[in-house]
Design an enzyme around this catalytic site. Sequence first.
Site, PDB file in Angstrom:
ATOM      1  N   GLY A  68       0.637  -1.096  -0.330  1.00 53.59           N
ATOM      2  CA  GLY A  68      -0.457  -0.106  -0.031  1.00 53.59           C
ATOM      3  C   GLY A  68       0.765   1.214  -0.144  1.00 53.59           C
ATOM      4  NE  ARG A  93      -1.884  -4.877  -1.110  1.00 56.32           N
ATOM      5  CZ  ARG A  93      -1.217  -4.543  -0.203  1.00 56.32           C
ATOM      6  NH1 ARG A  93      -0.221  -5.408   0.594  1.00 56.32           N
ATOM      7  NH2 ARG A  93      -1.790  -3.226   0.047  1.00 56.32           N
ATOM      8  CG  ASP A 118       4.673  -6.757   7.785  1.00 54.14           C
ATOM      9  OD1 ASP A 118       4.345  -6.949   6.712  1.00 54.14           O
ATOM     10  OD2 ASP A 118       3.955  -6.568   8.285  1.00 54.14           O
ATOM     11  CB  THR A 148       2.643   1.102   6.245  1.00 52.24           C
ATOM     12  OG1 THR A 148       2.151   1.244   7.593  1.00 52.24           O
ATOM     13  CG2 THR A 148       4.034   0.731   6.944  1.00 52.24           C
ATOM     14  CG  ASP A 175      -1.072   0.268   8.502  1.00 52.62           C
ATOM     15  OD1 ASP A 175      -2.405   1.042   8.797  1.00 52.62           O
ATOM     16  OD2 ASP A 175      -1.327  -0.938   7.524  1.00 52.62           O
ATOM     17  CG  ASP A 195       0.967  -2.501  11.776  1.00 51.17           C
ATOM     18  OD1 ASP A 195       1.688  -2.160  10.785  1.00 51.17           O
ATOM     19  OD2 ASP A 195       0.302  -3.474  11.785  1.00 51.17           O
ATOM     20  NE  ARG A 243      -6.731  -3.889   5.865  1.00 55.49           N
ATOM     21  CZ  ARG A 243      -7.765  -4.626   5.214  1.00 55.49           C
ATOM     22  NH1 ARG A 243      -8.050  -4.846   4.853  1.00 55.49           N
ATOM     23  NH2 ARG A 243      -7.795  -3.608   3.773  1.00 55.49           N
TER      24      ARG A 243
END
Lengths: 323, 323, 323, 323
Positions: free
Chosen positions: C11, C72, C103, C126, C128, C130, C172
Amino acid sequence: MKRIGIFTSGGDSPGMNACIRAAVRTAVYKGIEIYGIRRGYNGMIKGDIYKMESHSVSNIIQKGGTILRSARSKDFMTKEGRQEAYNQLQKFGIEGLVAIGGDGTFAGANTFYEEFGIPTIGAPGTIDNDLFGTDYTIGYDTAVNTALDAIDKIRDTADSHDRVFFIEVMGRDSGYIAIPCAIGGGAEIVMIPETKTSINEVVETLRSGWSRSKTSFIVIIAEGDDEGNATEVAARVQKELPHMDARVTILGHVQRGGAPTAADRMLASQLGIACIDGLLEGRKNVMAGVINSRLTYTSFTDTITKDKPINPAFLKMVDILSV
Amino acid sequence: MKRIGIFTSGGDSPGMNACIRAAVRTAVYKGIEIYGIRRGYNGMIKGDIYKMESHSVSNIIQKGGTILRSARSKDFMTKEGRQEAYNQLQKFGIEGLVAIGGDGTFAGANTFYEEFGIPTIGAPGTIDNDLFGTDYTIGYDTAVNTALDAIDKIRDTADSHDRVFFIEVMGRDSGYIAIPCAIGGGAEIVMIPETKTSINEVVETLRSGWSRSKTSFIVIIAEGDDEGNATEVAARVQKELPHMDARVTILGHVQRGGAPTAADRMLASQLGIACIDGLLEGRKNVMAGVINSRLTYTSFTDTITKDKPINPAFLKMVDILSV
Amino acid sequence: MKRIGIFTSGGDSPGMNACIRAAVRTAVYKGIEIYGIRRGYNGMIKGDIYKMESHSVSNIIQKGGTILRSARSKDFMTKEGRQEAYNQLQKFGIEGLVAIGGDGTFAGANTFYEEFGIPTIGAPGTIDNDLFGTDYTIGYDTAVNTALDAIDKIRDTADSHDRVFFIEVMGRDSGYIAIPCAIGGGAEIVMIPETKTSINEVVETLRSGWSRSKTSFIVIIAEGDDEGNATEVAARVQKELPHMDARVTILGHVQRGGAPTAADRMLASQLGIACIDGLLEGRKNVMAGVINSRLTYTSFTDTITKDKPINPAFLKMVDILSV
Amino acid sequence: MKRIGIFTSGGDSPGMNACIRAAVRTAVYKGIEIYGIRRGYNGMIKGDIYKMESHSVSNIIQKGGTILRSARSKDFMTKEGRQEAYNQLQKFGIEGLVAIGGDGTFAGANTFYEEFGIPTIGAPGTIDNDLFGTDYTIGYDTAVNTALDAIDKIRDTADSHDRVFFIEVMGRDSGYIAIPCAIGGGAEIVMIPETKTSINEVVETLRSGWSRSKTSFIVIIAEGDDEGNATEVAARVQKELPHMDARVTILGHVQRGGAPTAADRMLASQLGIACIDGLLEGRKNVMAGVINSRLTYTSFTDTITKDKPINPAFLKMVDILSV
């Protein structure tokens, strides 16, 4: 400690309201009374003080400026002024203070404690970021983003031959705002108080760029640079490069306003909580800060006297990235 | 007409890309070939010309600046330059032109038609809004919103005694940008080229405000005001009011950039379509505009020679609303 | 090492372009050749590869998305795909890779190294946040600010009786975006994957708020919360509180776009430089990150397998500040 | 007329505060007393009314929402409620009203006049723009720009194969917001209440786009479209195109907030002045509006009953520009 006063002082910065809100709500959460003091030490002297509740700070987290107003106080620099401030605090039963401001504010708090024994915990509220004891000051991230947004807009405009944009950003004593503006704004040159960049060097960089057929340049100037402000630097460079089309932008107080960024709200909220927690733990005359993601308290004395130098790697980055 | 050229000229303005996009896609939709000409008349003379397709204008509607670049051309002011431009257009088989720019651009197109018979339809691409033949020019709405956003941020900063903000906005010959900035920004004073506002009047308004205990003022100055730019006006007012704390902001080219507003994208899209439609209907040497929500074509001659005065009611509004 | 390839994968996130720019310019600065690979591992397999120069990355630092495109790749998950990718890199003489992604991207790089010996250095691209091995990922700060800006606008609208806003933000698997949105947005409730917040608790908090005559509430929901997405949570709460006026906002991909913030540009620039430096120093299969303001390299294996838990103090802050 | 009441009613919209400010300051300028009524007709019934001065409206021009709060009132729909409202106005000596709201507000004012003879002048405060009697309503321009800004961010994210973004914007009964979002946002499809766009047509447009190797699509859906909201439309399209990657964004109340744009502040200011002027000239039960740059007054009856259709040329534009 049953009753705490809170005020903002010095130049305002985005996030001060978020810090006030956090301190007030933490006090309420812990069953402590909290009083707002308007216009910094001025309001303390005049007794311009009111009880704050949870709803007093509703819907302010996103607002620039400070609902408690801010001002510099000449009267507090006199013994009489401080005596009067103490009398007012006594009247309201205020036993400790939360001060959101810069080193002038903290110096005043130090003196006040020596004379009258009222403990203060400070939060670093200034866009300048040049306070020892915290990685970032409240308002700094917002100010940089505001300046960067302006630089992006300048970058949008059509390339023209020999056009040079001189953009002045805040920073009377430091390049903390100028540096990320230069790196993040893709500037070719940055001029800051901490380093010498002569007009000759600027002229040479521009000349060398033109020779490589670069046609548009951005020069970021911290207002406190030795070579003068943006208007002056532009005029001096123009004299050496008469064919150059120089354009000056001075952002000024635009950088002090605007809704605080997420980072400033988080920092302000953490520090507002830490100020109340610190007072309740018996701390005094320290500034709450975040260093390496960790909450810390630094003595006002260290905050005022120690330097916080800019990472020299950042200066190098401007050179590499404008290659 | 089977083949059309398109270019942007003069100072760039937000929405030029949206206009290019609309013209190119309309041409494609109607089965006409369209060629982009880079850097205005300069690229025409040099033959810096390329075929555009629908995808050539993908993902540009929201971008400031102009993908075709813009420039002022000295060569096109000579007969030889125009001859060379004509030769290039012949070489590419271009029979008509879409010109996005201001009155200088349109004057050039008029002369070019007289000499070589190439018809042009123009779209008003300038942030200044001072073009007869359209209620608004492409980029004007964006520029005003950009300036207003900066003024809002200044308004955020804490009130302080006797602080006066002097904010310079664009407008070499007109107050079109300054007026909505003053009304929408809640300014106390506006200084524009169309009207005389003496330094004395400014000083008196400030004095009278202080006497009513107003403590913070915003003065909007169009760059082309007779009394000088913001720095000069601030210095002259300061001399009369030495206790005043004057702060200067010069927005400069910041106002030329940024993503175009919805209104500018709509206007630019309508006019881009109208330029192609107009050429195909056989029009020439007219500027497409929108007056009272209606698409119109105005001769370049009228556009260049006629005045578009500011609504005097707007000036009155500044006085009423700062009461 | 004389030739390096660079790509973005997974993403996209704001700041990827700033990272590409920094890596390219650092390579140029150090005299290394650098090649852009389009659409991640897909482009590597297809040989969609081109030489990049300093000007290839001009004027992209402020742009969302990625000029190298991202995708992807199913093919790269097969041995044949990776063999083909290796063949292409051989063809171009590429000896090392810079991978900007998450990752999944790094896991692919690990396998690729084991099989073909091509070293990769990664940058965490990213929204996110995380990823173990860096305090912040590139794009996270921008995403949070974008979401917060939307929440501020919702906060503007007039208070109405019993109105509850359910706002879904990205995340997510984690509440990294939701938490600062809740604290900075002044939300009353936050629902994240890391902690259990039952519908009953939400209902009770709203009921108790109404009983204290609070009339407007903001609930922030990470998309991956166990109780469902915002539409589902709103419907379930509505069933318990039929008089409640529920309004749902789903920001979705809005959070992936926009100009990167100053912090994201700084981080992206530092890490882009670090990727090239790391390869030249002989590092491999590590992710560059910044921890406690310090540049660090963490092995892909650690990055992929280790957790980065949210500071539990932040969860507590939501409770205190919504008092 | 010596004393005027002012209130906001119905859904709030950005610019209501600018309109309140203009009305209050015009009243002060003309020596009329003006009273703020909180929460619309509810506050009128309850006597939640206070005297406003020039400073009551300081620093609100840039703020979203309404300082007078807004609400829908069931009680005012009964004769008893209106009697009580009249009693309260009598108590305060209020002889005329300024109502900022939509057609429900104006219908109430009409009835109120018939029964009690209190004249009202209205200003169109709604983001929906579907009020006859004005080219634009207060808040519409801001709402469109807010939605467009979100669409721009979605446009930033990397192109991926077969990705379709379904974005729901406000518009229960009209496509006024959806249309400029679609044109200005470069959308491929727009679905509005005024026209039939079947799921089949959407599916065909997407299929045909893919066949031309377009890989990313934006579909704008007005919330009141016959085919359902964005979540429903996305699910139905997905069923037909199982390989499609659908992403839904629902902006919701985000569109009601934010600082008003320059155009909304200008319009709101003009209309606030016009409301006071109109009452003083003896007008009643009319809505102030701007049509073709001209101030106009339209009877509430016409405003409520007449349609304001969307320019059909705009629908055509979506097709041409997405070619």
